[in-house]
Design a protein around this motif. Structure first.
Motif, PDB file in Angstrom:
ATOM      1  N   PHE A  20      -9.764 -10.799  -5.515  1.00 26.45           N
ATOM      2  CA  PHE A  20      -9.364  -9.431  -5.186  1.00 26.45           C
ATOM      3  C   PHE A  20      -8.695  -9.353  -3.818  1.00 26.45           C
ATOM      4  N   GLU A  21      -8.455 -10.479  -3.195  1.00 27.27           N
ATOM      5  CA  GLU A  21      -7.857 -10.467  -1.866  1.00 27.27           C
ATOM      6  C   GLU A  21      -6.356 -10.221  -1.954  1.00 27.27           C
ATOM      7  N   ARG A  22      -5.831  -9.551  -0.952  1.00 26.15           N
ATOM      8  CA  ARG A  22      -4.381  -9.341  -0.828  1.00 26.15           C
ATOM      9  C   ARG A  22      -4.109  -8.857   0.582  1.00 26.15           C
ATOM     10  N   PRO A  23      -2.856  -8.975   1.045  1.00 23.04           N
ATOM     11  CA  PRO A  23      -2.506  -8.355   2.327  1.00 23.04           C
ATOM     12  C   PRO A  23      -2.536  -6.833   2.187  1.00 23.04           C
ATOM     13  N   ASN A  24      -2.567  -6.146   3.316  1.00 29.20           N
ATOM     14  CA  ASN A  24      -2.461  -4.697   3.281  1.00 29.20           C
ATOM     15  C   ASN A  24      -1.030  -4.277   2.960  1.00 29.20           C
ATOM     16  N   PHE A  25      -0.886  -3.065   2.409  1.00 24.33           N
ATOM     17  CA  PHE A  25       0.440  -2.503   2.158  1.00 24.33           C
ATOM     18  C   PHE A  25       1.071  -2.051   3.471  1.00 24.33           C
ATOM     19  N   PRO A  26       2.381  -2.191   3.630  1.00 21.28           N
ATOM     20  CA  PRO A  26       3.330  -2.800   2.685  1.00 21.28           C
ATOM     21  C   PRO A  26       3.225  -4.322   2.699  1.00 21.28           C
ATOM     22  N   ILE A  27       3.390  -4.924   1.514  1.00 24.89           N
ATOM     23  CA  ILE A  27       3.232  -6.364   1.384  1.00 24.89           C
ATOM     24  C   ILE A  27       4.595  -7.035   1.539  1.00 24.89           C
ATOM     25  N   LEU A  28       4.764  -7.715   2.642  1.00 23.64           N
ATOM     26  CA  LEU A  28       5.975  -8.485   2.909  1.00 23.64           C
ATOM     27  C   LEU A  28       5.557  -9.928   3.197  1.00 23.64           C
ATOM     28  N   SER A  29       4.586 -10.395   2.458  1.00 20.97           N
ATOM     29  CA  SER A  29       3.948 -11.675   2.751  1.00 20.97           C
ATOM     30  C   SER A  29       4.713 -12.849   2.158  1.00 20.97           C
ATOM     31  N   ARG A  30       4.618 -13.997   2.804  1.00 19.25           N
ATOM     32  CA  ARG A  30       5.235 -15.205   2.265  1.00 19.25           C
ATOM     33  C   ARG A  30       4.469 -15.750   1.074  1.00 19.25           C
ATOM     34  N   TRP A  31       3.303 -15.157   0.757  1.00 22.48           N
ATOM     35  CA  TRP A  31       2.620 -15.539  -0.468  1.00 22.48           C
ATOM     36  C   TRP A  31       3.367 -15.014  -1.692  1.00 22.48           C
ATOM     37  N   TYR A  32       4.293 -14.105  -1.474  1.00 20.87           N
ATOM     38  CA  TYR A  32       5.107 -13.559  -2.553  1.00 20.87           C
ATOM     39  C   TYR A  32       6.526 -14.087  -2.401  1.00 20.87           C
TER      40      TYR A  32
END
Length: 368
Positions: A20-32
């Motif tokens: 259930f982990e994710r970065p906070n919004f807005p997501i501009l992460s290099r995981w994506y």
């Protein structure tokens, strides 16, 4: 939620934990991938075009909504063969991502055999009838994993060449209806003037709107607390270890009711409240903060039930206090629902603790 359950069953089947982990919004992460960005925006044409872009079928060329240009990611200077740890894979669509997962599972099964890949306990698969999803199946081998992935892909972007009844097709239909309504009445506005507004900026968010109105901040804090405990309940349910069937049903029912009976009814209250004087005319949209990314996973059964019960109690008290403030009486029914859920969890928590004590009781070996 069906897709979350199926994806979690795949994780469980290979021995992994719920995710259930994710970065906070807005997501501009290099995981994506660079072309995948996610942000909270008010309902309207821009939001719909963003959803359409994210759910588009494989091979369909579409541009994202305005303001979602692909991020520029630095590329590694060195490249080598297969390493010992996992690395992010590039994907273009949700279907592309899941087809890659399917190919990866097939490759592992060909290399090691299915028995060595699908090592998770079968009893931990989420197949409870309480969610009322006939498509929710246990994943125990490559065939069932493929069936779960097919359900996710077909319902999301549609079967190959047929997307009318998929999520993608649904968003397209909503956008067409919205544009037709606005053509007939240019003044038509489908949503409140909301913007995602933080109680405080999370550490991984560089800039954003911060709520200035004290009452609004308290309601937004309540919304974030409810989101957190919902993920804690879901995580404990998907760990699926040690609980009786009745206790698992309680966890599933609690998560379902938190979403359907509390969070859904809290949304209209929050989005009617002002952000503050620096944002005249703007109301507060929820931000679904991730305060501590790993806090949702509660691995120890007795402690997990106590923590969930404590959080529900604290949220119920906060909701009751807020409902006494002017303009927030709509929160009173939510207080009663939270109290009922807390009592339900507390009853099972005491039984779980008693059962655990009996299991670990040390017999008296003294001579008479």
């Amino acid at each position: 939620m069906l897709h979350l359950a199926l994806a979690t069953n795949i994780l469980t089947a290979i021995g992994a934990a719920p995710h259930f982990e994710r970065p906070n919004f807005p997501i501009l992460s290099r995981w994506y991938p660079p072309g995948v960005q996610i942000a909270l925006v008010p309902f309207g044409e821009r939001a719909l075009r963003h959803f359409i872009y994210l759910e588009r079928p494989e091979g369909m060329a579409l541009d994202d909504a305005a303001g979602f240009a692909a991020a520029r990611h630095a590329q590694p200077l060195t490249a080598a063969g297969a390493g010992l740890v996992a690395v992010p894979e590039q994907w273009q669509t949700v279907g592309h991502l899941y087809r890659g997962i399917e190919a990866g599972l097939a490759s592992l099964c060909a290399r090691y055999g299915e028995d060595a890949v699908f090592i998770g306990p079968a009893r931990a698969q989420a197949v409870t009838d309480i969610f009322e999803w006939p498509e929710l199946l246990a994943v125990t081998d490559l065939a069932s994993a493929r069936q779960a992935i097919e359900t996710i892909v077909e319902q999301g972007e549609g079967a190959r060449g047929d997307w009318i009844k998929s999520h993608f097709g649904t968003f397209v239909g909503i956008l067409e209806d919205l544009l037709a309504e606005q053509a007939a009445d240019p003044a038509f506005t489908p949503a409140r003037p909301v913007e995602p507004a933080f109680v405080r900026l999370p550490p991984d968010v560089q800039a954003g709107t911060v709520i200035e109105d004290p009452a609004t901040a308290q309601v937004a804090d309540l919304a974030n607390g409810l989101y957190e405990v919902t993920l804690q309940v879901l995580s404990r349910y998907y760990i699926h270890h040690g609980e009786t069937a009745a206790e698992l049903n309680t966890l599933a029912r609690t998560a379902k009711h938190l979403m359907n009976w509390v969070m859904r009814d809290l949304g209209p209250v929050l989005t009617a409240l002002p952000v503050g004087p620096s944002h005249p005319g703007q109301t507060a949209g929820p931000t679904f903060d991730i305060a501590r990314p790993a806090i949702f996973l509660l691995p120890h059964q007795d402690a997990a039930w106590k923590i969930i019960n404590e959080r529900l109690d604290a949220l119920q008290r906060a909701c009751a206090s807020l409902s006494q403030q002017a303009g927030l009486s709509a929160l009173a029914p939510l207080t009663e629902k939270l109290q009922s859920m807390s009592q339900d969890i507390a009853a099972h928590a005491s039984k779980t603790a008693s059962r655990r004590q009996r299991q670990h009781a040390v017999p008296d070996r003294r001579e008479p």
